[in-house]
Design a protein around this motif. Structure first.
Motif, mmCIF file in Angstrom:
data_model
loop_
_atom_site.group_PDB
_atom_site.id
_atom_site.type_symbol
_atom_site.label_atom_id
_atom_site.label_comp_id
_atom_site.label_asym_id
_atom_site.label_seq_id
_atom_site.Cartn_x
_atom_site.Cartn_y
_atom_site.Cartn_z
ATOM 1 N N GLU A 23 0.766 -1.161 -0.082
ATOM 2 C CA GLU A 23 -0.185 -0.004 -0.158
ATOM 3 C C GLU A 23 0.945 1.344 -0.059
ATOM 4 O OE1 GLU A 23 -3.151 -0.646 3.132
ATOM 5 O OE2 GLU A 23 -4.451 -0.812 1.515
ATOM 6 N N PRO A 32 -3.830 3.297 -7.983
ATOM 7 C CA PRO A 32 -5.102 3.310 -7.343
ATOM 8 C C PRO A 32 -5.133 2.302 -6.547
ATOM 9 C CG PRO A 32 -5.048 2.657 -9.770
ATOM 10 C CD PRO A 32 -3.726 3.209 -9.638
ATOM 11 N N PRO A 33 -5.778 2.306 -5.610
ATOM 12 C CA PRO A 33 -6.055 1.179 -4.724
ATOM 13 C C PRO A 33 -6.362 -0.067 -5.744
ATOM 14 C CG PRO A 33 -7.218 2.869 -3.691
ATOM 15 C CD PRO A 33 -6.578 3.354 -5.135
ATOM 16 N N ARG A 35 -8.485 -2.496 -4.787
ATOM 17 C CA ARG A 35 -9.871 -2.691 -4.928
ATOM 18 C C ARG A 35 -10.685 -1.759 -6.252
ATOM 19 N NH1 ARG A 35 -9.301 0.337 -0.482
ATOM 20 N NH2 ARG A 35 -9.284 -1.488 0.880
ATOM 21 N N ASP A 36 -10.101 -0.932 -6.464
ATOM 22 C CA ASP A 36 -10.933 0.037 -7.606
ATOM 23 C C ASP A 36 -10.509 -0.251 -8.838
ATOM 24 O OD1 ASP A 36 -11.432 1.576 -5.323
ATOM 25 O OD2 ASP A 36 -9.920 3.307 -5.925
ATOM 26 N N LEU A 37 -9.842 -1.510 -8.998
ATOM 27 C CA LEU A 37 -9.417 -2.142 -10.368
ATOM 28 C C LEU A 37 -10.258 -3.335 -10.817
ATOM 29 C CD1 LEU A 37 -5.669 -1.161 -10.566
ATOM 30 C CD2 LEU A 37 -7.565 0.162 -11.511
ATOM 31 N N ALA A 44 -15.748 -8.503 -4.230
ATOM 32 C CA ALA A 44 -14.647 -8.036 -3.282
ATOM 33 C C ALA A 44 -14.314 -8.850 -2.162
ATOM 34 C CB ALA A 44 -15.017 -6.642 -2.672
ATOM 35 N N SER A 48 -10.809 -10.642 -1.782
ATOM 36 C CA SER A 48 -9.954 -10.311 -0.286
ATOM 37 C C SER A 48 -9.560 -11.761 0.315
ATOM 38 C CB SER A 48 -11.018 -9.597 0.761
ATOM 39 O OG SER A 48 -10.027 -9.497 1.900
ATOM 40 N N LEU A 73 -1.508 -4.968 -9.998
ATOM 41 C CA LEU A 73 -2.584 -4.117 -10.689
ATOM 42 C C LEU A 73 -2.880 -4.405 -11.938
ATOM 43 C CD1 LEU A 73 -1.640 -0.548 -9.146
ATOM 44 C CD2 LEU A 73 -3.126 -2.435 -8.104
ATOM 45 N N GLN A 77 -6.834 -5.793 -13.010
ATOM 46 C CA GLN A 77 -7.431 -4.962 -13.985
ATOM 47 C C GLN A 77 -7.780 -5.713 -15.257
ATOM 48 O OE1 GLN A 77 -5.831 -1.247 -15.092
ATOM 49 N NE2 GLN A 77 -7.898 -0.251 -15.334
#
Length: 994
Positions: A23, A32-33, A35-37, A44, A48, A73, A77
């Motif tokens: 992080e 970006p975090p 989770r946003d991708l 989610a 996790s 990432l 994504q």
């Protein structure tokens, strides 16, 4: 984002530390975090749980993500993290590599893609989003593409410097070929495996550069060096794959790249047994540059196959694998590696050995065993009874568990190790990844699997258990007798004490064998194997003699096995087969004692020893459909143009199945009628294949016969008609085949090939080709003796007739005896429509009304001539001087009241009455024709019963005599008196009214 619910506390801290670093890296790099991708399809909560499991179980994923967060990432994504690897993704990877301009760019690109690929593959493995087989296949495909892309890059780069390597013989550009060995070759690469490679190229020669030309070998060595550097060198970005080249010819001292000729010379002259073991998994994983790549790949496969797979059943492979396993076991003990899940007892290597021992022993004969993947072969080995019921599935379950364990160990730090952890935290982590609450629970399950593997391994490959002390003492006696330390009067006395008949004869047989040329000229290794076999053979003979009881003496039984021993003296792998398989020795003794014909068959074709390994199939011949399937499997590896290969395969097939039938007959497992059925099935299946083989050869040379409507024959418009015993479904051991060939092609047209010939010539050559395949002597003998004299006009007639010509001859020119023969004629191979037309012709000819007086006269005259020429009376006249001393004889076939009398009566009845009762000529075998005559009211039930009983009794005795290699002639006039009288009485009733 991590969710530690249900995860042991001891495992949480390292994962949390790497997550914090990840992080922080995102923030520092303005990314970006994660989770946003997430793709919309990914929940989610589920992500996790997967993320937490990956960070806990794999320090490699956690550390790489923290250092290079963009990799994770990108995978999230794009959705690639959650899906199977696709060909499109691999091609995109190759395109990225292809766009590189320098070696440095290439190396960096390969390492970046490797890091992302390993994150994705380990993630999917740890979260059980892919099976073990899928994981290993994806890793192998990624390795293939990496090698191919890098090799292609360096090929192009070297071409610019030195020109293109050109073959000295072919004059064309030569490709660089990479053989993958071991797990890469099998497509079963593990999480952190090295890759075993061999570099080769088709031809020597030189590059075509005007001023800087070098030899092809030098070009490809430079290419190999560059490829290894691109894959193996550790840089700031890590490595791609560790490369091991030690399996190449001559090992580390050998040239890095070798031409096909060099490869062939090495494996033919210096190849060792462990290299055969390695070559089982060899696969061309990459090719670069050059032309004719497909042809080169195929040629390399043909070059390596004879070294890897023997055409005979090769039990000597067991010795080599035992030695190899012994070396590994000693290494494990020296290095304290008993907890190694690969090399330790009951580990992955033992499962692989179980599979590969069958591949080495039988892969030359059964192409289905040449597959490379262990999970594919284990169920097959059980299905085909190479492994006992349940063993294949148990080994597969253990193999998957062991491989998953190996991946869990390697996936933690991306290190090439198969050792179980010894620290408590490491043990807890491994147990948790494998789904167990504690190390003790996991280790108990692992031990259970390893015990099962080791048990199956010992059953297959470990040295035979030592005999008990009593057997050892008995064996020691036979060892002394064979080696000659016990001889003369002492030996005779010792044998007599053991109640062995004819001790002097047995001692003479042993001495003759021991001092014969075949044994004296044996090499040392072969003699060692013979010395191990002979005492065991004698022990089994004695056991059979005093147990189930042999029909002949011990000395006679041993004498029947001697020709086999002499035949295999220079091919002592067969002796290993027998030493390794006591069951086979027991079957050999039983069958040789029961039948000298069987003993001769095995001595002439020792490959048949393989059939003795499985008594279940030895005494249960397959039906016609199964025979077709088995022959199809036997020739699966052969191309149609490999005539020699097909001829050898057919000869083994026929001999093996004839042996099964003979064994079943002497064991009483098959009645007479079934014996003939099975022998006929074998001939029919062989003829079907020979017809197709001959057709493919002619079509390749001349094209396909044309038809009047402009189409061509896509299959032979041709039938093989069986006469005599084949037509009557009454083949015996060693029967020849009476055949007639018929076609239905338009004689005015020709084939459609470049070397066209007229249709009649085409089908004539097809017939010639069939006879060639059946009649030609090869090292395995002749397939069948063929008799074509029953064709129209006999030996002076055309080899192949059209159906029209055949009917015209039968209607206008054929003799009565030819119509008699037609009663037993039927199509045994060929076109179904033409077969039906032939049957219609047969029915028309046989159903004609006849002059019974002339018919009786013709049949009687022919029978009289045969009896005068072939019966026992004729033999008596030929030895008139000894007539007073010659005992009365009964020729089962030719004498009055014998088999031929019954056959002629059946044929007479069919010709006489078929016009009024067509159903009597529906069948071609005598038993069913007799039944039809009774059903039609043309013969009374009592007469039919007498004839059938006599016919079966005669044929059964004839079969028994054939198995003893005796003529179908009985001494004395007391044999079958009532049967002969009944047959003769009916003969007078039917045929003596002239």
């Amino acid at each position: 984002m991590l969710n530690f619910s249900g995860i042991p506390a001891e495992l949480q801290a390292p994962a949390q530390r790497y997550w914090d670093q990840f992080e922080l890296a995102l923030a520092q790099q303005n990314l970006p975090p994660v989770r946003d991708l997430l793709p919309a399809a990914i929940d989610a909560g589920s992500f996790s749980r997967q993320l937490t499991r990956a960070f806990v179980a794999s320090e490699f994923i956690a550390k790489t993500s923290a250092q290079r967060p963009a990799y994770l990432l990108e995978l999230v994504q794009s959705g690639r993290l959650f899906e199977a690897q696709t060909d499109t993704q691999l091609e995109a990877f190759a395109a990225v590599v292809n766009s590189c301009n320098t070696d440095a760019e290439l190396d960096a690109c390969l390492r970046r893609e490797r890091q992302k690929a390993m994150i994705r593959i380990i993630w999917r493995d740890l979260n059980r989003l892919a099976s073990m087989q899928e994981v290993t296949a994806e890793l192998s495909r990624f390795a293939d593409k990496s090698i191919a892309a890098a090799a292609e890059f360096h090929y192009r780069a070297l071409e610019k410097i030195y020109g293109t390597p050109i073959g000295r013989e072919s004059g064309v550009a030569q490709p660089f070929m990479v053989l993958g060995m071991g797990k890469l070759g099998a497509g079963e690469l593990n999480i952190s495996s090295d890759i075993d490679l061999i570099f080769t190229f088709p031809e020597g020669g030189e590059t075509n550069h005007a001023s800087r030309a070098i030899s092809n070998q030098e070009f490809f060595i430079k290419l190999g060096q560059r490829l290894i550097k691109s894959l193996d060198t550790v840089t700031a970005d890590g490595f791609v794959f560790r490369v091991d080249m030690r399996l190449r010819p001559h090992g580390q001292s050998g040239a890095l790249a070798l031409s096909f000729a060099g490869m062939e010379d090495y494996y033919q002259t210096q190849g060792r047994e462990w290299e055969r073991y390695a070559m089982i998994k060899a696969r061309t994983v990459a090719m670069a540059g050059g032309v004719q790549q497909a042809e080169a790949r195929q040629l390399l496969g043909k070059l390596l196959q004879p070294f890897t797979y023997r055409q005979y059943i090769d039990f000597s492979a067991i010795e080599s694998l035992r030695e190899m396993k012994g070396l590994i076991a000693r290494q494990v003990q020296r290095k304290g590696m008993n907890l190694d899940v690969k090399l330790g007892e009951g580990g992955i290597r033992e499962v692989e050995f179980v599979v590969q021992v069958f591949q080495l022993i039988r892969g030359g004969r059964d192409a289905r065993l040449r597959k490379r993947k262990v999970p594919v072969l284990l169920p097959f080995l059980e299905q085909e009874n190479y492994l006992p019921p349940g063993a294949g599935s148990a080994l597969l379950e253990a193999y998957i568990f062991l491989r998953n364990t190996e991946h869990a160990i390697q996936g933690y730090q991306d290190k090439q190790t198969q050792s179980l952890p010894v620290d408590p935290v490491g043990q807890l982590r491994l147990a948790w990844v494998m789904g167990f609450a504690s190390w003790d629970d996991f280790f108990a399950e692992l031990s259970r699997y390893r015990q099962r593997v080791n048990s199956e391994f010992k059953a297959v490959i470990a040295a035979p258990d030592e005999e008990d002390s009593v057997d050892q003492q008995a064996l020691a006696f036979w060892v002394g007798l064979w080696e000659g330390s016990l001889q003369g009067e002492d030996a005779i006395h010792a044998l007599t004490e053991r109640h062995i008949e004819g001790p002097a004869a047995l001692l003479k047989n042993l001495a003759d064998l021991r001092e014969g040329r075949a044994v004296l000229s044996m090499q040392a290794s072969g003699r060692t194997r013979l010395d191990a076999f002979i005492p065991r053979l004698l022990q089994v003979i004695v056991h059979e003699a005093f147990g189930p009881k042999l029909p002949i003496t011990i000395a006679e039984t041993f004498a029947r096995v001697v020709p086999l021993i002499e035949a295999v003296a220079r091919r002592s792998a067969y002796l290993v087969l027998l030493v390794e398989n006591p069951t086979a020795v027991q079957q050999l003794v039983k069958l040789c004692a029961a039948s000298p014909l069987i003993a001769d068959q095995i001595a002439q074709y020792p490959a048949l020893l393989d059939e003795l390994l499985t008594p279940e199939s030895l005494y249960a011949p397959p039906d016609k459909d199964l025979l077709r399937d088995e022959l199809r499997r036997d020739v699966l590896r052969l191309n149609w143009d490999d005539l020699e290969g097909h001829m050898e395969a057919l000869r083994y097939f026929r001999s093996a199945h004839a042996l099964r039938v003979a064994a079943s007959e002497v064991a009483g497992a098959l009645p007479l009628m079934k014996v003939s059925d099975y022998l006929t099935y074998i001939a029919e299946v062989v003829l079907e294949h020979v017809l197709q083989l001959s057709w493919e050869h002619l079509v390749e040379r001349h094209g396909r016969p044309r038809r009047a409507d402009g189409s061509v024959d896509n299959a032979p418009d041709f039938v093989i008609v069986g006469y005599g015993k084949l037509g009557g479904i009454e083949l015996g051991h060693g029967s020849d085949l009476d055949l007639v060939f018929i076609h239905n092609a338009d004689s005015n047209l020709s084939t459609d090939g470049e070397r066209a010939i007229d249709n009649t010539t085409f089908y004539t050559r097809l017939g010639q080709r069939i006879i060639h395949v059946l009649n030609t002597y090869t090292p395995s003998g002749k397939l069948y003796e063929v008799d074509m004299r029953l064709r129209p006009s006999g030996n002076s007639g055309l080899l192949v007739s059209s159906l029209v010509a055949f009917e015209k001859y039968q209607a206008n020119e054929a003799w009565t005896w030819e119509h008699q023969a037609l009663v037993r004629a039927r199509v045994v191979a060929g076109d179904a429509a033409l077969a039906e037309q032939f049957e219609q012709v047969r029915q028309r000819i046989l159903s004609r009304a006849r002059d019974l007086t002339k018919l009786r006269a013709d049949v009687s005259d022919m029978r009289r001539k045969m009896r005068e020429q072939l019966g026992s009376e004729a033999k008596g006249k030929n030895s008139a001087a000894n007539a007073a001393k010659t005992p009365a004889l009964f020729n089962l076939k030719q004498d009055a009241g014998g088999i031929v009398d019954i056959e002629f009566m059946v044929q007479y009845a069919a010709l006489a009455w078929a016009h009024q009762a067509p159903e009597i000529i529906r069948y071609t075998d005598n038993i069913r024709i007799l039944g039809s005559l009774e059903a039609a009211g043309l013969l009374d039930a009592e007469s039919v019963a007498h004839l059938i009983a006599a016919y079966k009794a005669y044929r059964s005795t004839g079969h028994r005599l054939a198995l003893q290699r005796q003529e179908a002639v009985l001494e004395g006039d007391h044999h079958f008196l009532s049967e002969r009288q009944q047959v003769t009485a009916l003969w007078h009733r039917l045929l003596d009214e002239v």
